[in-house]
Write a protein that holds these residues in place. Sequence first.
Motif, PDB file in Angstrom:
ATOM      1  N   ARG A 325       0.865  -1.194   0.000  1.00 15.05           N
ATOM      2  CA  ARG A 325       0.000   0.000   0.000  1.00 15.05           C
ATOM      3  C   ARG A 325       0.897   1.238   0.000  1.00 15.05           C
ATOM      4  NH1 ARG A 325      -3.747  -0.947   5.083  1.00 15.05           N
ATOM      5  NH2 ARG A 325      -3.573   1.320   5.127  1.00 15.05           N
ATOM      6  N   PRO A 326       0.620   2.204  -0.883  1.00 11.03           N
ATOM      7  CA  PRO A 326       1.481   3.402  -0.963  1.00 11.03           C
ATOM      8  C   PRO A 326       1.577   4.139   0.378  1.00 11.03           C
ATOM      9  CG  PRO A 326      -0.050   3.326  -2.818  1.00 11.03           C
ATOM     10  CD  PRO A 326      -0.472   2.238  -1.885  1.00 11.03           C
ATOM     11  N   ASP A 327       0.441   4.229   1.108  1.00  9.84           N
ATOM     12  CA  ASP A 327       0.479   4.940   2.394  1.00  9.84           C
ATOM     13  C   ASP A 327       1.371   4.201   3.399  1.00  9.84           C
ATOM     14  OD1 ASP A 327      -1.365   2.850   2.422  1.00  9.84           O
ATOM     15  OD2 ASP A 327      -2.614   3.762   3.975  1.00  9.84           O
ATOM     16  N   ILE A 328       1.330   2.857   3.379  1.00 10.18           N
ATOM     17  CA  ILE A 328       2.156   2.074   4.311  1.00 10.18           C
ATOM     18  C   ILE A 328       3.640   2.228   3.961  1.00 10.18           C
ATOM     19  CG2 ILE A 328       2.715  -0.280   5.093  1.00 10.18           C
ATOM     20  CD1 ILE A 328       0.100   0.848   6.257  1.00 10.18           C
ATOM     21  N   LYS A 329       3.940   2.167   2.666  1.00  4.92           N
ATOM     22  CA  LYS A 329       5.334   2.329   2.244  1.00  4.92           C
ATOM     23  C   LYS A 329       5.919   3.634   2.788  1.00  4.92           C
ATOM     24  CE  LYS A 329       5.699  -0.372  -2.005  1.00  4.92           C
ATOM     25  NZ  LYS A 329       5.759  -0.338  -3.452  1.00  4.92           N
ATOM     26  N   LYS A 330       5.128   4.692   2.667  1.00  2.00           N
ATOM     27  CA  LYS A 330       5.587   6.023   3.089  1.00  2.00           C
ATOM     28  C   LYS A 330       5.704   6.086   4.620  1.00  2.00           C
ATOM     29  CE  LYS A 330       4.085  10.826   2.731  1.00  2.00           C
ATOM     30  NZ  LYS A 330       2.960  11.052   3.661  1.00  2.00           N
ATOM     31  N   GLU A 331       4.653   5.647   5.302  1.00  2.00           N
ATOM     32  CA  GLU A 331       4.611   5.781   6.762  1.00  2.00           C
ATOM     33  C   GLU A 331       5.554   4.805   7.462  1.00  2.00           C
ATOM     34  OE1 GLU A 331       3.033   7.848   8.804  1.00  2.00           O
ATOM     35  OE2 GLU A 331       2.074   9.047   7.231  1.00  2.00           O
ATOM     36  N   LEU A 332       5.820   3.672   6.835  1.00  2.00           N
ATOM     37  CA  LEU A 332       6.729   2.685   7.421  1.00  2.00           C
ATOM     38  C   LEU A 332       8.122   3.295   7.582  1.00  2.00           C
ATOM     39  CD1 LEU A 332       7.277  -0.254   8.368  1.00  2.00           C
ATOM     40  CD2 LEU A 332       7.714  -0.859   5.997  1.00  2.00           C
ATOM     41  N   GLN A 335       8.033   5.738  10.486  1.00  2.00           N
ATOM     42  CA  GLN A 335       7.976   5.070  11.782  1.00  2.00           C
ATOM     43  C   GLN A 335       9.325   4.431  12.145  1.00  2.00           C
ATOM     44  OE1 GLN A 335       5.383   5.048  14.087  1.00  2.00           O
ATOM     45  NE2 GLN A 335       4.491   6.576  12.744  1.00  2.00           N
ATOM     46  N   LEU A 336       9.993   3.861  11.146  1.00  4.80           N
ATOM     47  CA  LEU A 336      11.311   3.267  11.404  1.00  4.80           C
ATOM     48  C   LEU A 336      12.296   4.328  11.870  1.00  4.80           C
ATOM     49  CD1 LEU A 336      11.722   0.687   8.493  1.00  4.80           C
ATOM     50  CD2 LEU A 336      11.748   0.190  10.937  1.00  4.80           C
ATOM     51  N   HIS A 337      12.189   5.497  11.277  1.00  2.00           N
ATOM     52  CA  HIS A 337      13.048   6.617  11.665  1.00  2.00           C
ATOM     53  C   HIS A 337      12.760   7.016  13.118  1.00  2.00           C
ATOM     54  CE1 HIS A 337      15.674   9.984  10.754  1.00  2.00           C
ATOM     55  NE2 HIS A 337      14.820  10.764  11.393  1.00  2.00           N
ATOM     56  N   ALA A 350       3.741  -0.285  15.033  1.00  2.00           N
ATOM     57  CA  ALA A 350       2.962  -1.316  14.332  1.00  2.00           C
ATOM     58  C   ALA A 350       1.473  -0.998  14.412  1.00  2.00           C
ATOM     59  CB  ALA A 350       3.251  -2.687  14.932  1.00  2.00           C
ATOM     60  N   TYR A 351       1.006  -0.650  15.597  1.00  3.64           N
ATOM     61  CA  TYR A 351      -0.426  -0.383  15.745  1.00  3.64           C
ATOM     62  C   TYR A 351      -0.833   0.894  15.025  1.00  3.64           C
ATOM     63  CZ  TYR A 351      -0.846  -4.542  18.412  1.00  3.64           C
ATOM     64  OH  TYR A 351      -0.827  -5.871  18.759  1.00  3.64           O
ATOM     65  N   TYR A 352       0.072   1.863  14.980  1.00  6.41           N
ATOM     66  CA  TYR A 352      -0.204   3.077  14.203  1.00  6.41           C
ATOM     67  C   TYR A 352      -0.403   2.708  12.721  1.00  6.41           C
ATOM     68  CZ  TYR A 352       0.683   7.391  11.652  1.00  6.41           C
ATOM     69  OH  TYR A 352       0.586   8.441  10.783  1.00  6.41           O
ATOM     70  N   LEU A 353       0.505   1.899  12.188  1.00  6.77           N
ATOM     71  CA  LEU A 353       0.418   1.520  10.769  1.00  6.77           C
ATOM     72  C   LEU A 353      -0.820   0.656  10.492  1.00  6.77           C
ATOM     73  CD1 LEU A 353       4.193   0.691  10.095  1.00  6.77           C
ATOM     74  CD2 LEU A 353       2.917   2.661   9.240  1.00  6.77           C
ATOM     75  N   LEU A 354      -1.104  -0.262  11.410  1.00  2.00           N
ATOM     76  CA  LEU A 354      -2.255  -1.157  11.204  1.00  2.00           C
ATOM     77  C   LEU A 354      -3.577  -0.393  11.234  1.00  2.00           C
ATOM     78  CD1 LEU A 354      -1.023  -4.125  13.390  1.00  2.00           C
ATOM     79  CD2 LEU A 354      -1.676  -4.332  10.995  1.00  2.00           C
TER      80      LEU A 354
ATOM     81  N   PHE B 308      12.665  -5.755  13.311  1.00  2.00           N
ATOM     82  CA  PHE B 308      12.091  -7.100  13.361  1.00  2.00           C
ATOM     83  C   PHE B 308      10.772  -7.105  14.123  1.00  2.00           C
ATOM     84  CE2 PHE B 308      11.526 -10.903  16.019  1.00  2.00           C
ATOM     85  CZ  PHE B 308      11.420 -11.883  15.052  1.00  2.00           C
ATOM     86  N   TRP B 309      10.769  -6.424  15.285  1.00  2.00           N
ATOM     87  CA  TRP B 309       9.553  -6.425  16.109  1.00  2.00           C
ATOM     88  C   TRP B 309       8.417  -5.651  15.468  1.00  2.00           C
ATOM     89  CZ3 TRP B 309       8.377  -9.881  19.389  1.00  2.00           C
ATOM     90  CH2 TRP B 309       9.406 -10.615  19.984  1.00  2.00           C
ATOM     91  N   LEU B 310       8.773  -4.604  14.758  1.00  4.33           N
ATOM     92  CA  LEU B 310       7.749  -3.830  14.040  1.00  4.33           C
ATOM     93  C   LEU B 310       7.074  -4.711  12.996  1.00  4.33           C
ATOM     94  CD1 LEU B 310       6.358  -1.180  13.071  1.00  4.33           C
ATOM     95  CD2 LEU B 310       8.364  -0.778  11.651  1.00  4.33           C
ATOM     96  N   ILE B 311       7.892  -5.339  12.143  1.00 10.02           N
ATOM     97  CA  ILE B 311       7.356  -6.174  11.066  1.00 10.02           C
ATOM     98  C   ILE B 311       6.610  -7.383  11.648  1.00 10.02           C
ATOM     99  CG2 ILE B 311       7.978  -7.540   9.017  1.00 10.02           C
ATOM    100  CD1 ILE B 311       8.480  -4.533   8.655  1.00 10.02           C
ATOM    101  N   GLN B 312       7.212  -7.995  12.669  1.00 11.14           N
ATOM    102  CA  GLN B 312       6.620  -9.171  13.307  1.00 11.14           C
ATOM    103  C   GLN B 312       5.236  -8.865  13.882  1.00 11.14           C
ATOM    104  OE1 GLN B 312       8.434 -11.907  13.061  1.00 11.14           O
ATOM    105  NE2 GLN B 312       6.779 -13.128  13.953  1.00 11.14           N
ATOM    106  N   THR B 313       5.129  -7.737  14.557  1.00 15.07           N
ATOM    107  CA  THR B 313       3.851  -7.370  15.166  1.00 15.07           C
ATOM    108  C   THR B 313       2.789  -7.159  14.096  1.00 15.07           C
ATOM    109  OG1 THR B 313       5.091  -6.258  16.903  1.00 15.07           O
ATOM    110  CG2 THR B 313       2.749  -5.752  16.767  1.00 15.07           C
ATOM    111  N   ILE B 314       3.176  -6.485  13.020  1.00 16.49           N
ATOM    112  CA  ILE B 314       2.224  -6.242  11.930  1.00 16.49           C
ATOM    113  C   ILE B 314       1.767  -7.578  11.323  1.00 16.49           C
ATOM    114  CG2 ILE B 314       2.014  -5.348   9.569  1.00 16.49           C
ATOM    115  CD1 ILE B 314       3.755  -2.964  10.461  1.00 16.49           C
ATOM    116  N   GLU B 315       2.731  -8.435  11.031  1.00 11.60           N
ATOM    117  CA  GLU B 315       2.382  -9.707  10.395  1.00 11.60           C
ATOM    118  C   GLU B 315       1.506 -10.574  11.303  1.00 11.60           C
ATOM    119  OE1 GLU B 315       6.244 -10.015   7.410  1.00 11.60           O
ATOM    120  OE2 GLU B 315       5.947 -11.542   8.944  1.00 11.60           O
TER     121      GLU B 315
END
Lengths: 358, 358
Positions: A325-332, A335-337, A350-354, B308-315
């Motif tokens: 999803r384009p929005d997830i790609k951008k926001e991910l 969030q990682l930063h 994770a919960y923010y993105l979900l 890892f935890w970010l991706i893991q939680t989402i999945e």
Amino acid sequence: MAKGKKSALKENEGISQSEITNAASIKNIKKKRNAKINPKTLVAAILKKDITALSRAITLVESTNADHFPIAHSIIKQCLPHANNSIRIGITGVPGVGKSTFIETFGKHLTARGKRVAVLAIDPSSSLTKGSILGDKTRMDALVKDENAYIRPSASGKSLGGVARKTRESIILCEAAGFDVIIIETVGVGQSETTVHSMVDFFLLLKLAGAGDELQGIKRGIIEMADTIAINKADGDNLKQAKIAKVEFNRALHLYPQKASNWQPKVMLCSALKNEGIDDIWKLVLEYIETTTKNHYFDKKRKEQNKFWLIQTIEDQLKSEFFNRPDIKKELATQLHLIDNNKTTPFAAAYYLLNLTH
Amino acid sequence: MAKGKKSALKENEGISQSEITNAASIKNIKKKRNAKINPKTLVAAILKKDITALSRAITLVESTNADHFPIAHSIIKQCLPHANNSIRIGITGVPGVGKSTFIETFGKHLTARGKRVAVLAIDPSSSLTKGSILGDKTRMDALVKDENAYIRPSASGKSLGGVARKTRESIILCEAAGFDVIIIETVGVGQSETTVHSMVDFFLLLKLAGAGDELQGIKRGIIEMADTIAINKADGDNLKQAKIAKVEFNRALHLYPQKASNWQPKVMLCSALKNEGIDDIWKLVLEYIETTTKNHYFDKKRKEQNKFWLIQTIEDQLKSEFFNRPDIKKELATQLHLIDNNKTTPFAAAYYLLNLTH
């Protein structure tokens, strides 16, 4: 006239097609071409062991053209009642171990005993390098010419999951076409062994003696998956080294707990080039099939593999839909930063993105 | 009066509460209780190393009450800038290896050197058996009484993922409360080692000599994860056996390729009961931290763990949402039945399920 010019340009010089080009007529041609594919006729031909029909059906399974999906599904569905009756053998080993020579010798050995042998390949790298493992068919010259053998180069695809789906469906088609033994080849790198292991009955690991090669497989858990390890090129000056390697592998294998199949993996010596030890490996395969059929592991494993592929396909698709999803790609990235800078936790991110609505 | 009766029944006999019971007043009490939780005050107390405040915050993180989620998140967020400054050590080993005694001796060794030590646990089984690893605190009598140590029994939860989230967030709270060393304990079974490994800097595997125990870890890849293997109970009559085991483990470790950390895992002998070899293990931890800080692996690993935890939680969440849908539960069983009877393929079934609208 202008229309004709554009069409000519397109064909001769490969310039990208204009929106107003004769798209309608191209569509029409494609429609007619597809209309010609009658799944019922194709299936009837496959069941009569028609190799051209089999190849055509595999091409449909491998096609990325959405128009082909329902046709491919229909063909597979009709083939299913005639499938599941082969021995599926996975063969892996690092480049240089002599996979092509082994498959050629092994394949010829089987066709000489009245078996029909299909060779498929899983090579996720081939989509990038365009160099399929089986692309160079000349390496299996004798087997290519054998009318009881069918060699299909690796399916290409963006993902290992996609390639795996195509290969698994090709197995069904080959079985419907009456092949008794299906060999799935893969290169000895990355995740592809696990993929092959999850679609075969018997997993054969090819190895070479010496050069520190004996135990490199432990890392990736490949030795643990092997039902048999065959040390290839065990001839001439190599023989002594190969015998030492056999002892070492046997010791390594005994460190692992008993397999669910109740099968104790064996270490064999062979020379595909000199056709030595090949018959012993085939006898071992038959012994394995007999043992696991008797203790019902054979059927159990196939059912588990089916379930695995069902769940795997669903999970892959769920992840791919979400992360593409384009929005997830951008926001991910954002969030990682934030995580890297201790502004949020992986769980909060994770919960923010979900919870992003799309 | 009827109201009072119901309330009394509920309290005394445990009969399930009626809808019309004093739900309003219970809600009111809860509201007041929650209103008393001021995240800012709690965080200030945690930063002042107030153990009662820390325990209360961890309880909030572990709470399944949805009202507590925003409060817990707020507390963690405020603690984050004060976190990340401890050494996180994972300790695993099969039951009987002496984990409790080891942690007690190791913990006391650190507090004697001015370190503050927190001990957390990951034990996914505890939610089922209600028997937390650290539940029996009496086994760590000396450490429990030590004012520079904090022992928190395992969080309970339905899934390993849930327990892991709680433990990871508890690490942040403990770090904000000024603990220098966080020990995460887990039992040597199942997936919990991988979970612990993905949240610690240093992974210690406890082993016993003899009894075929030496190589059982290979199966689960635990040896591959270990930064150090400590053979415990290496005293008295056991010492000879332990020394043999050390040689065997060293040989096994050298079969694995170089770690990304550039750290060569070590095999140590110790006796937690007799306080022998404990200091050497602590020195090894410090050596590891120094090496990996210098080569930047320490930071890199923590960042990778976060990702890892970010991706893991989402999945996990995507899968759990999908497979818990009532329609999917029902249809999945049907599709599996069709697959087992060769009426459909795993891939066709997957796409059928994915395209069910809900």
